[in-house]
Each structure stands twice: as structure tokens, then as C-alpha cells.
Design an enzyme around this catalytic site. Structure first.
Site, PDB file in Angstrom:
ATOM      1  N   ASN A 395       0.826  -1.196   0.000  1.00 45.16           N
ATOM      2  CA  ASN A 395       0.000   0.000   0.000  1.00 45.16           C
ATOM      3  C   ASN A 395       0.870   1.260   0.000  1.00 45.16           C
ATOM      4  O   ASN A 395       1.000   1.936  -1.025  1.00 45.16           O
ATOM      5  CB  ASN A 395      -0.938  -0.016   1.215  1.00 45.16           C
ATOM      6  N   ASP A 396       1.489   1.562   1.122  1.00 50.12           N
ATOM      7  CA  ASP A 396       2.256   2.803   1.222  1.00 50.12           C
ATOM      8  C   ASP A 396       3.385   2.885   0.192  1.00 50.12           C
ATOM      9  O   ASP A 396       3.708   3.966  -0.284  1.00 50.12           O
ATOM     10  CB  ASP A 396       2.835   2.953   2.629  1.00 50.12           C
ATOM     11  N   VAL A 397       3.979   1.739  -0.161  1.00 43.24           N
ATOM     12  CA  VAL A 397       5.127   1.785  -1.072  1.00 43.24           C
ATOM     13  C   VAL A 397       4.726   2.109  -2.507  1.00 43.24           C
ATOM     14  O   VAL A 397       5.581   2.314  -3.365  1.00 43.24           O
ATOM     15  CB  VAL A 397       5.953   0.471  -1.057  1.00 43.24           C
ATOM     16  N   ALA A 435       0.769   3.873   7.189  1.00 49.03           N
ATOM     17  CA  ALA A 435       0.931   5.303   7.426  1.00 49.03           C
ATOM     18  C   ALA A 435      -0.407   5.960   7.767  1.00 49.03           C
ATOM     19  O   ALA A 435      -0.464   7.122   8.105  1.00 49.03           O
ATOM     20  CB  ALA A 435       1.545   5.975   6.206  1.00 49.03           C
TER      21      ALA A 435
END
Lengths: 465, 105
Positions: A395-397, A435
């Protein structure tokens, strides 16, 4: 054996340890490197055994410990590597503390004069508190990684924060150093009390330092504890005047420090902000109240259709893949696509998963050829002319907000999945990533969400291709 | 200059040089092998077992030797576990190579 002969044997072992690490620069030389490491360890242990006056306790310890280690090493699942490594760090830490206790108890057994000189005391103090922090910190990290938060709140993978946390840590650290100095100045009679209190505070500090750090910062934490375990070994080496221990400890210490640095850089966060913790706790609540946006969701069959008609597919694996143990299914899917003439590659973000290199090991386990696996810098430019990007449990990456000034993750290097022609995202739900940020990638017109457990979804895709 | 060099200074010399060696060696490790790097460094730091051996191998059986024996056990878990699990992982990276070789042949 004379002391000089022992020192020479230790020198040979030290060089072998350096060669062991050097071997890891390439998969082809890595196995030979590991062999060097084993030979070095055998030399170190046999040399030291020649100095022992009674060996029964030693044999007992090596047989029991060795058997446990061997069984665990055989049985452990590759998805559990982060837990295993954390557990092993804790053992190094505890061993350092126990050795320090034995030194305080009987210095002459270690060729240290009794009463112990001040210099040795200082070094012992450092080795002990670093070892103790490594032990209890690694236990907490292990609990977080093994998902024991349900049973015991300190192991929660969400940050555990409370008011005055940093102040408490600071006060404890100062008190600990105070008792350490007490040990430094104490005579042989009054040395146990300050030593034990100092060690006890260090154990508590280890717990307090790790609890505020959340699950996805684990790659940093685990590297940091790796580093600490090395410094603890080096500290014990100083107090025993053992150069081999100092060398091995510093190699490990710098290795962990460099890995921590690489992980922090991959998240564009400073080491201190990770250590101070609490990230993701506050922002999560704020993001939940955002306006409703629509996503396009599709079935596994749709995904299979899109991918088999593509010329190129890039797979972005994340922690979700590890949780679902989907690596074998993914490899099967990739093979089927390759048979159809699709160019399939994997893109690995440095902090994907829970420890450095986590995804690479999982893919290696599934026997994915490593020329299909690319690091972020090498493949980012390719994402723009790729037909389909399949994001599996990451997700965040891949969050394009990282390129938007003002967002909390601005500046974090990401895999630019949003530049591909079509984006397929597999997630279990729309829950935000670590995050706590919403991910605009999911709402783009060219994005199709495929909800469900990564393994099940990929298996369905395999059937449909 | 008077007298012999304090052993702590020699230790410090070794320490500083070893950190430099570590720094340069580790930066050359390929990112794909970062997990095996962690497990092998784990095994290497367990060379602390030599301290435990000295403690457990002392002449008289007392509190200190028992502590040493426990430390030997803990470090032995790491020595065996660390090297074996690293071997197992590297084996996986190796397997692929062989297969690739066959395909190309």
C-alpha cells in the site's frame, strides 16, 4: 596452547567472518561465504575449548542449544523469518548479560585480575546494558512480529504510547548510567547491587524503547536490534580483551547500522523519528473521516483476462503476500503468464515486508528466477511503459501521495505503479495502510481493485488464465 | 613515551579498524540478500559463545559457571540456528540458478 597461539587462531576466525560477509555480495558466492563463517566459528570454539578446565557443562549447553537451533532452522517458515531473527537477537543479548554476570562473579576465570580494574568495569557496564536492551527489546519486537498483540498489549503491532513516555525513558537512562557509574567506582564488596540494578533498568528500557514503534517500522527496528546485538558482543570483547569478539561484534554492529540507514532512507524518515515512534497512530484517525470516493472493483477472472492479454506485467509484492503465504501461487501465476508470452517481472521496494530483503527470500523460496526480480531503482523507469501492474498486499510503497508536497509521506521513494497503463490492486479491504493515509492510486480510473486474501485471489487468477 | 600500551587502547584500535572493514563490506552486499545477511550476522555475533565457554569451563562449579552454561546454550541456539537457516535460504537462491542454467543450455 599459549596465549599467542590462541590469539592467532582467533585472528584466522576473524578473517573468516569478514569473508563470510564479503561472500554475500552475490548469490553465487554467498554459500561459500556461509561456509567460511561456519569454519571460523568452529576454529573459535575449538580453540577456546582447549582452554577450558572442565567441559561437562559446556557439552551440555552446546548439545541442548545446538539441537534447538538446528530444529528451529529446519522447521521455520520463510514467512516467519522476521520473528526468528528477532528471537535470535534476544539470545545474543541475554548471553552477553549472563557472561557479564559470570565475569563479575569470578574475574580470574577470564584472565582478569581480581579485584577487577576500572577499565574492565566500564566496558562490562557497556556490554551489559546494551545486551539487556537488546534482549528485552527483541522480545517485544518478536511479539509484535508474531502477532501476539491480541494476548498481551505490549506486543501490539500498533504503537503503544503514553504521556511522558520520552521523559520517562530519559530519566530511566540517566538513572541507569548513574548505577553504572556506581558499579564503576564500587569496590569488590559493594559491586553487585549497582550492577544488578543497572541491568534491571536496562531490561525495562529495552521494552519501553520498542513498544512505541509500529508494525511497518519493523524493518528499521529489527536492523537496529541486529546492530545492538553486535555492539553488545563487542562490549564483552573489550572487557575480556578478546580481539576476535571485538571484530565480530563491530562487523555485526556496522551491518545492522547500515541496514537501519537503508531502511530509513527507503521511508524518507530520520532514524530518530522512527525510534521516537508513534507514527501512524494519530494520522489514522484523521484519514478515516475523508469523503467517500468510488473505487472500481473486479473479480479474479477480470484480472486474469487483463493480465493474459497484456504484453508486460510487473508484480509488486508487499506484506500482504507474506501474511497470506501466497508466494508459491504467485510463481505459478507468473509461469502461466510467461507461457502465454507475457513479460513478467517483480518490483521490490526496500521496505516491503517486515525485514530487509523479506520479499526476495519469499520469492526465492517459490523458486522465482532472480533475473525476474528487480530492486526499486532498477525498475521504476519501466513502470511507465508497462501494461499491467499487479499490487499484491502493498500500500504505502505505491502511494502517489509521496510525490505530493505537504503529505505526511512526501519524499518517500515509491514504486510508481500509478504510471502503468492498468493497475490491479489486491487487498483484503479498503483499510488504509500503515501510514494511515488514503491511497489515491486505488481511486484512479485505470485501477481495478480485487478484494480478498492474496493467496485465494491469486489461485483463482491461475485457474482463470 | 613511557611504559606498555594499555590493552584498552589496542582494543580500541582493533574496534575502529573493524568498523571500517564492516562498513565497506556491508555496502557491497546485494539488497536481495539482506535477510540472509541478518541471519548470518546473528550467527557471527554468537561468537560471544567463547566468553560463555570460559565462564562454563572454570574449575569450580558455582553460580558463575552455571550462568556460563546457560549462556553457552543460548549462544549455541544461535550458532547452529543462524548458520543453518542462512544455508537453507541461500540454497533457495542457488536452486534457481541451476534451473536457469538448464533452461539456457
Amino acid at each position: 596452547m599459549t596465549a599467542s597461539q590462541v590469539a592467532l587462531a582467533y585472528l584466522v576466525a576473524s578473517v573468516l567472518f569478514i569473508l563470510a560477509l564479503k561472500g554475500l555480495s552475490h548469490p553465487e558466492t554467498a554459500r561459500r561465504g556461509n561456509l567460511f563463517g561456519i569454519v571460523g566459528m568452529v576454529i573459535a570454539v575449538l580453540t577456546t575449548l582447549a582452554l577450558a578446565k572442565s567441559i561437562w557443562l559446556i557439552v551440555g549447553g552446546i548439545v541442548i542449544g545446538g539441537a534447538i537451533g538446528a530444529v528451529v532452522a529446519r522447521r521455520v517458515q520463510m514467512t516467519q523469518m522476521p520473528e526468528l531473527v528477532a528471537a535470535m537477537h534476544s539470545l545474543v543479548g541475554m548471553a552477553a548479560v549472563l557472561i557479564a554476570v559470570a565475569v563479575v562473579n569470578n574475574p580470574p576465570a577470564f584472565n582478569i585480575p581480581d579485584p577487577m580494574p576500572r577499565g574492565n568495569r566500564l566496558e562490562l557496564f557497556i556490554g551489559t546494558f546494551v545486551g539487556a536492551i537488546t534482549f528485552s527489546g527483541s522480545i517485544i519486537a518478536f511479539g509484535k512480529l508474531a502477532g501476539l498483540g491480541k494476548h498481551f498489549r505490549l506486543f501490539s503491532s500498533a504503537p503503544v504510547v503514553f504521556k511522558g513516555q520520552h521523559l520517562l525513558n530519559l530519566v530511566l537512562a540517566i538513572v541507569m548510567i548513574g548505577f553504572g557509574l556506581g558499579f564503576f567506582f564500587a569496590g569488590p564488596d559493594g559491586q553487585w547491587l549497582p550492577f544488578l540494578v543497572m541491568a534491571a533498568i536496562a531490561f525495562v528500557l529495552g521494552v519501553l524503547i520498542i513498544i512505541p514503534i509500529g508494525g511497518a517500522d519493523m524493518p528499521v527496528v529489527i536492523s537496529m536490534l541486529n546492530s545492538y546485538s553486535g555492539w553488545a558482543a563487542a562490549g564483552i570483547g573489550f572487557s575480556l580483551n578478546n580481539n576476535m569478539l571485538i571484530i565480530a561484534g563491530s562487523l555485526v554492529g556496522s551491518s545492522g547500522a547500515i541496514l537501519s540507514y537503508i531502511m530509513c532512507r527507503a521511508m524518507n524518515r530520520s532514524f530518530f523519528s522512527v525510534i521516537l515512534g508513534g507514527f501512524g497512530a494519530a494520522e489514522g484517525a484523521a484519514a478515516a473521516g475523508g469523503e467517500q470516493k468510488t473505487v472500481r472493483s473486479g473479480s479474479a477472472e477480470d484480472a486474469a483476462f487483463l493480465m493474459s492479454n497484456a504484453e508486460s506485467v510487473i508484480i509488486v509484492p508487499g506484506y500482504g503476500l507474506a501474511v497470506a503465504r501466497a508466494q508459491h501461487a504467485v510463481k505459478e501465476m507468473a509461469e502461466k503468464l510467461i507461457e502465454k508470452g507475457v513479460n513478467v517481472r517483480y518490483a521490490i521496494h526496500p521496505v516491503a515486508g517486515r525485514m530487509p530483503g523479506h520479499m526476495n527470500v519469499l520469492l526465492a523460496e517459490a523458486e522465482v528466477p532472480y533475473d525476474q526480480v528487480f530492486e526499486m531503482e532498477d525498475i521504476n523507469s519501466e513502470l511507465g511503459n508497462t501494461d499491467v501492474v499487479l499490487v499484491l498486499g502493498a500500500n504505502d510503497v505505491v502511494n502517489p501521495l509521496a510525490e505530493q508536497p505537504g503529505s505526511p509521506i512526501y519524499g518517500m521513494p515509491i514504486l510508481q505503479a500509478h504510471k502503468a497503463r492498468t493497475v490491479l490492486v489486491n487487498k483484503r479491504s479498503m483499510a488504509s495502510g500503515y501510514a494511515g493515509l488514503d491511497n489515491p492510486l486505488f481511486y484512479m480510473d485505470k485501477t481495478m481493485m480485487v478484494f480478498g486474501d492474496a493467496k485465494k485471489v491469486v489461485e483463482e487468477i491461475v485457474k482463470a488464465i | 613515551m613511557h611504559g606498555a600500551i594499555d590493552p584498552t587502547i589496542i582494543n580500541l584500535t582493533v574496534f575502529v579498524l573493524a568498523v571500517f572493514v564492516g562498513y565497506h563490506v556491508i555496502w557491497n552486499v546485494t539488497p536481495a540478500l539482506h535477510t540472509p545477511l541478518m541471519s548470518v550476522t546473528n550467527a557471527i555475533s554468537s561468537v560471544i559463545i567463547v566468553g560463555a565457554l570460559l565462564a562454563a569451563g572454570a574449575e569450580t562449579l558455582d553460580f558463575g559457571t552455571l550462568m556460563g552454561a546457560v549462556a553457552v546454550g543460548l549462544a549455541a541456539v544461535n550458532v547452529f540456528g543462524g548458520f543453518l537457516v542462512t544455508q537453507r535460504m541461500l540454497e533457495m537462491f542457488k536452486k534457481k540458478e541451476r534451473k536457469e542454467g538448464k533452461r539456457e543450455a
